[in-house]
Scaffold this motif. Sequence first.
Motif, PDB file in Angstrom:
ATOM      1  N   GLY A 247      48.941  25.428  28.357  1.00  0.00           N
ATOM      2  CA  GLY A 247      49.326  26.706  27.771  1.00  0.00           C
ATOM      3  C   GLY A 247      48.448  27.837  28.253  1.00  0.00           C
ATOM      4  N   GLN A 248      47.149  27.596  28.350  1.00  0.00           N
ATOM      5  CA  GLN A 248      46.234  28.624  28.846  1.00  0.00           C
ATOM      6  C   GLN A 248      46.526  28.951  30.307  1.00  0.00           C
ATOM      7  OE1 GLN A 248      42.577  26.462  27.736  1.00  0.00           O
ATOM      8  NE2 GLN A 248      41.965  28.283  26.555  1.00  0.00           N
ATOM      9  N   ILE A 249      46.815  27.925  31.092  1.00  0.00           N
ATOM     10  CA  ILE A 249      47.116  28.134  32.510  1.00  0.00           C
ATOM     11  C   ILE A 249      48.352  29.024  32.663  1.00  0.00           C
ATOM     12  CG2 ILE A 249      47.906  26.996  34.624  1.00  0.00           C
ATOM     13  CD1 ILE A 249      46.116  24.625  33.854  1.00  0.00           C
ATOM     14  N   GLY A 250      49.386  28.763  31.858  1.00  0.00           N
ATOM     15  CA  GLY A 250      50.586  29.588  31.919  1.00  0.00           C
ATOM     16  C   GLY A 250      50.314  31.039  31.578  1.00  0.00           C
ATOM     17  N   THR A 251      49.487  31.263  30.571  1.00  0.00           N
ATOM     18  CA  THR A 251      49.145  32.626  30.167  1.00  0.00           C
ATOM     19  C   THR A 251      48.322  33.340  31.236  1.00  0.00           C
ATOM     20  OG1 THR A 251      49.143  31.976  27.835  1.00  0.00           O
ATOM     21  CG2 THR A 251      48.011  34.024  28.404  1.00  0.00           C
ATOM     22  N   ILE A 252      47.351  32.623  31.794  1.00  0.00           N
ATOM     23  CA  ILE A 252      46.464  33.228  32.791  1.00  0.00           C
ATOM     24  C   ILE A 252      47.224  33.573  34.070  1.00  0.00           C
ATOM     25  CG2 ILE A 252      44.484  32.779  34.288  1.00  0.00           C
ATOM     26  CD1 ILE A 252      43.336  31.082  31.966  1.00  0.00           C
ATOM     27  N   THR A 253      48.037  32.633  34.548  1.00  0.00           N
ATOM     28  CA  THR A 253      48.745  32.866  35.817  1.00  0.00           C
ATOM     29  C   THR A 253      49.844  33.907  35.686  1.00  0.00           C
ATOM     30  OG1 THR A 253      50.166  30.954  35.355  1.00  0.00           O
ATOM     31  CG2 THR A 253      48.239  30.593  36.769  1.00  0.00           C
ATOM     32  N   ALA A 254      50.275  34.212  34.453  1.00  0.00           N
ATOM     33  CA  ALA A 254      51.290  35.254  34.275  1.00  0.00           C
ATOM     34  C   ALA A 254      50.775  36.609  34.730  1.00  0.00           C
ATOM     35  CB  ALA A 254      51.714  35.317  32.812  1.00  0.00           C
ATOM     36  N   SER A 301      38.239  32.093  29.676  1.00  0.00           N
ATOM     37  CA  SER A 301      39.641  32.454  29.851  1.00  0.00           C
ATOM     38  C   SER A 301      39.807  33.923  30.261  1.00  0.00           C
ATOM     39  CB  SER A 301      40.417  32.176  28.565  1.00  0.00           C
ATOM     40  OG  SER A 301      39.861  32.890  27.476  1.00  0.00           O
ATOM     41  N   THR A 302      38.979  34.807  29.701  1.00  0.00           N
ATOM     42  CA  THR A 302      39.063  36.224  30.071  1.00  0.00           C
ATOM     43  C   THR A 302      38.682  36.443  31.529  1.00  0.00           C
ATOM     44  OG1 THR A 302      38.529  36.901  27.806  1.00  0.00           O
ATOM     45  CG2 THR A 302      38.239  38.540  29.547  1.00  0.00           C
ATOM     46  N   ALA A 303      37.611  35.784  31.948  1.00  0.00           N
ATOM     47  CA  ALA A 303      37.184  35.895  33.347  1.00  0.00           C
ATOM     48  C   ALA A 303      38.236  35.317  34.278  1.00  0.00           C
ATOM     49  CB  ALA A 303      35.847  35.183  33.543  1.00  0.00           C
ATOM     50  N   ALA A 304      38.850  34.205  33.886  1.00  0.00           N
ATOM     51  CA  ALA A 304      39.900  33.594  34.710  1.00  0.00           C
ATOM     52  C   ALA A 304      41.105  34.520  34.819  1.00  0.00           C
ATOM     53  CB  ALA A 304      40.309  32.255  34.119  1.00  0.00           C
ATOM     54  N   PHE A 305      41.470  35.160  33.715  1.00  0.00           N
ATOM     55  CA  PHE A 305      42.588  36.104  33.707  1.00  0.00           C
ATOM     56  C   PHE A 305      42.320  37.253  34.678  1.00  0.00           C
ATOM     57  CE2 PHE A 305      44.906  39.783  32.194  1.00  0.00           C
ATOM     58  CZ  PHE A 305      46.146  39.272  31.836  1.00  0.00           C
ATOM     59  N   LEU A 306      41.115  37.809  34.619  1.00  0.00           N
ATOM     60  CA  LEU A 306      40.758  38.919  35.503  1.00  0.00           C
ATOM     61  C   LEU A 306      40.688  38.472  36.965  1.00  0.00           C
ATOM     62  CD1 LEU A 306      37.984  40.640  33.346  1.00  0.00           C
ATOM     63  CD2 LEU A 306      40.331  41.431  33.717  1.00  0.00           C
ATOM     64  N   ALA A 307      40.188  37.258  37.191  1.00  0.00           N
ATOM     65  CA  ALA A 307      40.086  36.744  38.558  1.00  0.00           C
ATOM     66  C   ALA A 307      41.465  36.570  39.190  1.00  0.00           C
ATOM     67  CB  ALA A 307      39.330  35.416  38.561  1.00  0.00           C
ATOM     68  N   VAL A 308      42.388  35.969  38.446  1.00  0.00           N
ATOM     69  CA  VAL A 308      43.753  35.762  38.951  1.00  0.00           C
ATOM     70  C   VAL A 308      44.435  37.111  39.178  1.00  0.00           C
ATOM     71  CG1 VAL A 308      46.036  34.860  38.363  1.00  0.00           C
ATOM     72  CG2 VAL A 308      43.997  33.471  37.950  1.00  0.00           C
ATOM     73  N   ALA A 309      44.238  38.046  38.253  1.00  0.00           N
ATOM     74  CA  ALA A 309      44.824  39.376  38.414  1.00  0.00           C
ATOM     75  C   ALA A 309      44.256  40.076  39.647  1.00  0.00           C
ATOM     76  CB  ALA A 309      44.566  40.217  37.166  1.00  0.00           C
ATOM     77  N   GLY A 310      42.968  39.892  39.901  1.00  0.00           N
ATOM     78  CA  GLY A 310      42.355  40.502  41.080  1.00  0.00           C
ATOM     79  C   GLY A 310      42.945  39.975  42.372  1.00  0.00           C
ATOM     80  N   ILE A 311      43.170  38.653  42.427  1.00  0.00           N
ATOM     81  CA  ILE A 311      43.789  38.067  43.623  1.00  0.00           C
ATOM     82  C   ILE A 311      45.219  38.567  43.771  1.00  0.00           C
ATOM     83  CG2 ILE A 311      44.527  35.909  44.699  1.00  0.00           C
ATOM     84  CD1 ILE A 311      42.132  34.560  43.312  1.00  0.00           C
ATOM     85  N   GLY A 312      45.958  38.661  42.661  1.00  0.00           N
ATOM     86  CA  GLY A 312      47.318  39.181  42.716  1.00  0.00           C
ATOM     87  C   GLY A 312      47.363  40.624  43.174  1.00  0.00           C
ATOM     88  N   PHE A 313      46.398  41.428  42.730  1.00  0.00           N
ATOM     89  CA  PHE A 313      46.329  42.830  43.145  1.00  0.00           C
ATOM     90  C   PHE A 313      46.164  42.925  44.664  1.00  0.00           C
ATOM     91  CE2 PHE A 313      44.492  46.992  43.792  1.00  0.00           C
ATOM     92  CZ  PHE A 313      45.123  47.792  42.845  1.00  0.00           C
ATOM     93  N   GLY A 314      45.272  42.097  45.214  1.00  0.00           N
ATOM     94  CA  GLY A 314      45.069  42.097  46.659  1.00  0.00           C
ATOM     95  C   GLY A 314      46.289  41.607  47.407  1.00  0.00           C
ATOM     96  N   ALA A 315      46.963  40.576  46.875  1.00  0.00           N
ATOM     97  CA  ALA A 315      48.160  40.045  47.532  1.00  0.00           C
ATOM     98  C   ALA A 315      49.272  41.087  47.556  1.00  0.00           C
ATOM     99  CB  ALA A 315      48.629  38.782  46.813  1.00  0.00           C
ATOM    100  N   GLY A 316      49.374  41.890  46.495  1.00  0.00           N
ATOM    101  CA  GLY A 316      50.383  42.941  46.479  1.00  0.00           C
ATOM    102  C   GLY A 316      50.072  44.069  47.443  1.00  0.00           C
ATOM    103  N   PHE A 317      48.811  44.347  47.644  1.00  0.00           N
ATOM    104  CA  PHE A 317      48.375  45.439  48.515  1.00  0.00           C
ATOM    105  C   PHE A 317      48.520  45.101  49.997  1.00  0.00           C
ATOM    106  CE2 PHE A 317      44.645  47.462  50.684  1.00  0.00           C
ATOM    107  CZ  PHE A 317      45.103  48.774  50.639  1.00  0.00           C
TER     108      PHE A 317
END
Length: 412
Positions: A247-254, A301-317
């Motif tokens: 459940g945490q993985i699903g939330t973080i990767t979203a 979990s907060t750090a993981a959320f930010l880390a995944v979001a950071g990678i997604g931000f770069g992938a979009g750019f």
Amino acid sequence: MVGVSVGLSPIPFYTIGMFAPELSDAFGWSFSAMMGSIAVQSIVVMLVSPFAGYAVDRFGARRVATVSLFCFGLCFMSLSLNGGSLTVFYAQWVVMSVLGAGTLSATWTYVVNGWFDRHKGLALGLASAGTGITGFLIKPFTAWLITEFGWRIAFAAIGMLPILIGIPVVLLFLRERSASGEPVVPAIEEDDDQPAPAASAGYSLKEAMHQKNFWILVVAFLLIAFSLTAPTPNLENILRTKEFSLGQIGTITASFGLAVIAGRLIGGWLLDKAWAPLIAFFILMIPAFGCWMLSMDDLGSTAAFLAVAGIGFGAGFEFDLLAYLVSRYFGQRQYGLIYGCFYTVIALGGGLGPVVYGHIYDTVGGYTFPLTAGALIVMVGGALLMLLGRYPDFDRSQESAQFAGTLGKTAA
């Protein structure tokens, strides 16, 4: 944006995971075998992207997009007819990737770059946000179709999207820009000895390949694509090794999909504000920091959320940055062909990255080393962009060429 959203890039990538359990139940195929279809698509796209870009330069984006959307839709619909042959399934993906290559970003960014200059980055970001929109909407839509009508009808219905949505929008609204600003479809024949019109001024592929900036971009984007793509399909397993629950993985990767959209829009907007390589260097530090955070043993979990979001931000750019730099440094003259060559570079780096990460995990049982290395690699790629010089002034070059031509005619 609409064309991007119903093209070859997002639809197969975001739906194959929904169809995989159904095909496995129907034919007994393994998940790894079905996911191999994405690898097949990547290899084919890597080979045909330059030819698709050349077709855009030669025949115009509107023609290429219309034909390719139609063919891509039919090919995706044909997946519903498979009788259980994995070989035929792969062959369908090969044909779909070849005929659908005209729906990739080279086609759409060609038009955007032709119309926009002062707000080029933001315009590219808005257009390429179509992939994020598809990623957000297509999964629940596919799940509903499969539940209500079965996987065969779902394949057929999704295959109709490029035809029923993409083609009418292209035919009604997509226009390319001439030197005078009027809509135009490029002529089939072209005299390479004559100066290019303003909207298509720039270098040919041969001229571009003789410049150091071309090869700087090749190396830089090979590194950037490798490091940004490698963790993406491994995110769930990376988080599993950190002992997060399903459940945490699903939330973080979203956070990844939304961050991709943000990367396209915010990154594109920032490219218009200053020298693009400098902006890119600082923005690429965000996914580098995300990779480094994921490599840590003690990860909340907060750090993981930010880390995944950071990678997604770069992938979009990443793709906005490529389209912007190709347009600024090489112009529109053979933009499609040049961009297609760089798309091959990205496909190569992006194809190698996940395999390397997976192999290292199988060998050592963790991702600490590849994630740390990935953080350094993406920063090296960003630093290489700083070696690019100022943007060429194609308008001045064109004026000089026209003046020289006028003098030559006068002397004759």
